[in-house]
Design a protein around this motif. Structure first.
Motif, PDB file in Angstrom:
ATOM      1  N   ALA A  44     -21.870 -65.218   1.862  1.00 43.76           N
ATOM      2  CA  ALA A  44     -20.652 -64.401   2.073  1.00 43.76           C
ATOM      3  C   ALA A  44     -19.407 -65.037   2.492  1.00 43.76           C
ATOM      4  O   ALA A  44     -19.445 -65.706   3.543  1.00 43.76           O
ATOM      5  N   GLY A  45     -18.432 -64.491   1.903  1.00 47.55           N
ATOM      6  CA  GLY A  45     -17.172 -65.019   2.056  1.00 47.55           C
ATOM      7  C   GLY A  45     -16.948 -66.388   1.481  1.00 47.55           C
ATOM      8  O   GLY A  45     -16.250 -67.478   1.774  1.00 47.55           O
ATOM      9  N   ALA A  46     -16.945 -66.292   0.121  1.00 47.58           N
ATOM     10  CA  ALA A  46     -17.035 -67.584  -0.692  1.00 47.58           C
ATOM     11  C   ALA A  46     -15.936 -68.066  -1.499  1.00 47.58           C
ATOM     12  O   ALA A  46     -15.793 -68.596  -2.388  1.00 47.58           O
ATOM     13  N   SER A  47     -14.758 -67.216  -1.140  1.00 47.04           N
ATOM     14  CA  SER A  47     -13.574 -67.404  -2.063  1.00 47.04           C
ATOM     15  C   SER A  47     -12.488 -68.434  -1.723  1.00 47.04           C
ATOM     16  O   SER A  47     -11.826 -69.076  -2.348  1.00 47.04           O
ATOM     17  N   ARG A  48     -12.864 -68.783  -0.181  1.00 47.14           N
ATOM     18  CA  ARG A  48     -11.882 -69.902   0.298  1.00 47.14           C
ATOM     19  C   ARG A  48     -12.499 -70.366   1.536  1.00 47.14           C
ATOM     20  O   ARG A  48     -13.588 -70.154   2.037  1.00 47.14           O
ATOM     21  N   GLY A  49     -12.002 -71.584   2.025  1.00 50.91           N
ATOM     22  CA  GLY A  49     -12.218 -72.099   3.445  1.00 50.91           C
ATOM     23  C   GLY A  49     -13.852 -72.753   3.527  1.00 50.91           C
ATOM     24  O   GLY A  49     -14.094 -73.130   2.259  1.00 50.91           O
ATOM     25  N   ILE A  50     -14.361 -72.452   4.469  1.00 46.62           N
ATOM     26  CA  ILE A  50     -15.706 -73.103   4.756  1.00 46.62           C
ATOM     27  C   ILE A  50     -16.514 -72.483   3.416  1.00 46.62           C
ATOM     28  O   ILE A  50     -17.382 -73.112   2.899  1.00 46.62           O
ATOM     29  N   GLY A  51     -16.560 -71.052   3.317  1.00 46.00           N
ATOM     30  CA  GLY A  51     -17.357 -70.438   2.474  1.00 46.00           C
ATOM     31  C   GLY A  51     -17.138 -70.965   1.016  1.00 46.00           C
ATOM     32  O   GLY A  51     -18.261 -71.093   0.163  1.00 46.00           O
ATOM     33  N   ALA A  52     -16.120 -71.246   0.487  1.00 49.59           N
ATOM     34  CA  ALA A  52     -15.825 -71.742  -0.816  1.00 49.59           C
ATOM     35  C   ALA A  52     -16.489 -73.306  -0.825  1.00 49.59           C
ATOM     36  O   ALA A  52     -17.240 -73.493  -2.098  1.00 49.59           O
ATOM     37  N   ALA A  53     -16.432 -73.937   0.277  1.00 52.81           N
ATOM     38  CA  ALA A  53     -16.946 -75.409   0.227  1.00 52.81           C
ATOM     39  C   ALA A  53     -18.509 -75.375   0.284  1.00 52.81           C
ATOM     40  O   ALA A  53     -19.497 -76.141  -0.501  1.00 52.81           O
ATOM     41  N   VAL A  54     -19.063 -74.299   0.910  1.00 58.28           N
ATOM     42  CA  VAL A  54     -20.682 -73.937   1.201  1.00 58.28           C
ATOM     43  C   VAL A  54     -21.039 -73.514  -0.355  1.00 58.28           C
ATOM     44  O   VAL A  54     -22.107 -74.018  -0.789  1.00 58.28           O
ATOM     45  N   ALA A  55     -20.307 -72.552  -1.104  1.00 61.23           N
ATOM     46  CA  ALA A  55     -20.805 -72.196  -2.277  1.00 61.23           C
ATOM     47  C   ALA A  55     -21.007 -73.419  -3.238  1.00 61.23           C
ATOM     48  O   ALA A  55     -21.917 -73.505  -3.990  1.00 61.23           O
ATOM     49  N   VAL A 106     -26.584 -69.714  -6.563  1.00 56.93           N
ATOM     50  CA  VAL A 106     -25.661 -69.029  -5.765  1.00 56.93           C
ATOM     51  C   VAL A 106     -25.122 -67.797  -6.093  1.00 56.93           C
ATOM     52  O   VAL A 106     -24.479 -67.632  -7.150  1.00 56.93           O
ATOM     53  N   ILE A 107     -25.406 -66.724  -5.044  1.00 57.89           N
ATOM     54  CA  ILE A 107     -24.665 -65.421  -5.404  1.00 57.89           C
ATOM     55  C   ILE A 107     -23.703 -65.494  -4.204  1.00 57.89           C
ATOM     56  O   ILE A 107     -23.859 -65.701  -3.161  1.00 57.89           O
ATOM     57  N   ALA A 108     -22.224 -65.159  -4.865  1.00 58.59           N
ATOM     58  CA  ALA A 108     -21.172 -65.346  -3.795  1.00 58.59           C
ATOM     59  C   ALA A 108     -20.683 -64.259  -3.535  1.00 58.59           C
ATOM     60  O   ALA A 108     -20.156 -63.383  -4.640  1.00 58.59           O
ATOM     61  N   LEU A 109     -20.282 -63.693  -2.325  1.00 64.50           N
ATOM     62  CA  LEU A 109     -19.904 -62.368  -1.974  1.00 64.50           C
ATOM     63  C   LEU A 109     -18.382 -62.769  -1.423  1.00 64.50           C
ATOM     64  O   LEU A 109     -18.237 -63.371  -0.391  1.00 64.50           O
ATOM     65  N   SER A 110     -17.546 -61.890  -1.852  1.00 67.57           N
ATOM     66  CA  SER A 110     -16.007 -62.080  -1.383  1.00 67.57           C
ATOM     67  C   SER A 110     -14.963 -61.038  -2.211  1.00 67.57           C
ATOM     68  O   SER A 110     -15.609 -60.713  -3.251  1.00 67.57           O
ATOM     69  N   ARG A 111     -13.792 -60.781  -1.709  1.00 65.87           N
ATOM     70  CA  ARG A 111     -13.114 -59.993  -2.373  1.00 65.87           C
ATOM     71  C   ARG A 111     -12.883 -60.301  -3.366  1.00 65.87           C
ATOM     72  O   ARG A 111     -12.599 -59.985  -4.437  1.00 65.87           O
ATOM     73  N   GLY A 112     -12.004 -61.675  -3.218  1.00 68.65           N
ATOM     74  CA  GLY A 112     -11.357 -62.355  -4.356  1.00 68.65           C
ATOM     75  C   GLY A 112     -12.206 -63.219  -5.234  1.00 68.65           C
ATOM     76  O   GLY A 112     -13.542 -63.346  -4.612  1.00 68.65           O
ATOM     77  N   PRO A 113     -12.075 -63.656  -6.203  1.00 74.08           N
ATOM     78  CA  PRO A 113     -12.783 -64.507  -7.017  1.00 74.08           C
ATOM     79  C   PRO A 113     -13.500 -65.593  -6.205  1.00 74.08           C
ATOM     80  O   PRO A 113     -12.764 -66.548  -5.406  1.00 74.08           O
TER      81      PRO A 113
END
Length: 225
Positions: free
Chosen positions: A7-18, A28-35
């Motif tokens: 959750a929160g996979a569009s940028r920052g820590i979440g993007a790196a984790v995804a 990986v199922i990625a939840l976020s507002r943006g891509p």
């Protein structure tokens, strides 16, 4: 193949984790507002309870190895001299608490059958702002991070009989693009942020333990020379 929701996979820590877990061959199922930066993107607004209910129905309850909550928002001007509690709008505080505190609780509840089916793990990104002696003056953000630690402790007690472990990771400033921009602009003092690899190692540690144990909390403070 491990099935992981970020959750929160569009940028920052979440993007790196995804990206990290997709590179390791996980679904990986990625939840976020943006891509999302990696994985199968499921658009959603984590501030809304009805959105969380919707995505739970869309993703389904197939066994889930991990739910990783990496999202986070804060008040305007947070962590700089521009922040003013008196000027912060009520809607801003509501949004911070909805995203940082309510969303991870509701996501965990929504995916509990899937997590229990795989003896899964829940890992939540908190902050040093939620610790005694390192709290910051941003009221809603600090309240959400203190609350997240309490929620994690209660969830651990509640979910342990189902074999679901819960961990909260509390980092200082992490070396993301946003933090580097804030340092370069002078919004943050000159500093050496925590390497993103160290945060990923914390996730790996939390997810790598056997079902017999769980690391309840990881605090990552910056070294100061």
């Amino acid at each position: 193949m491990k099935r992981i929701v970020v959750a929160g996979a569009s940028r920052g820590i979440g993007a790196a984790v995804a990206r990290h877990y997709e590179d390791r061959g996980c679904e990986v199922i990625a939840l976020s507002r943006g891509p999302a930066a990696a994985g199968r993107w499921v658009p959603c607004d984590l501030s809304r309870a009805d959105e969380i209910e919707r995505i739970a129905g869309e993703i389904g309850q197939a066994p889930m190895d991990a739910l990783l909550f990496t999202g986070g928002v804060w008040e305007a001007g947070a962590f700089t001299d521009a922040y003013r509690f008196a000027a912060s709008r009520p809607a801003e505080a509501v949004n911070v608490l909805a995203v940082n505190l309510l969303a991870p609780i509701l996501l965990t509840q929504a995916f509990l059958p899937a997590l229990a089916a795989a003896s899964g793990r829940v890992v939540l990104i908190g902050s040093l702002s939620g610790l005694d002696h390192t709290a910051s003056s941003e009221v809603a953000n600090s309240a959400s991070k203190y609350g997240l630690r309490g929620a994690a402790q209660a969830l651990h007690l509640t979910l342990a009989p189902a074999g679901v472990g819960v961990t909260v990771i509390n980092p200082g400033n992490v070396d993301t693009e946003e933090v580097r921009e804030d340092i370069a602009s002078g919004a943050f003092d000159e500093q050496v942020p925590i390497p993103i690899a160290d945060v990923l190692a914390s996730f790996d540690f939390a997810l790598g333990l056997s079902p017999a144990s769980v690391v309840s909390e990881v605090n990552l403070a910056q070294m100061r020379g």
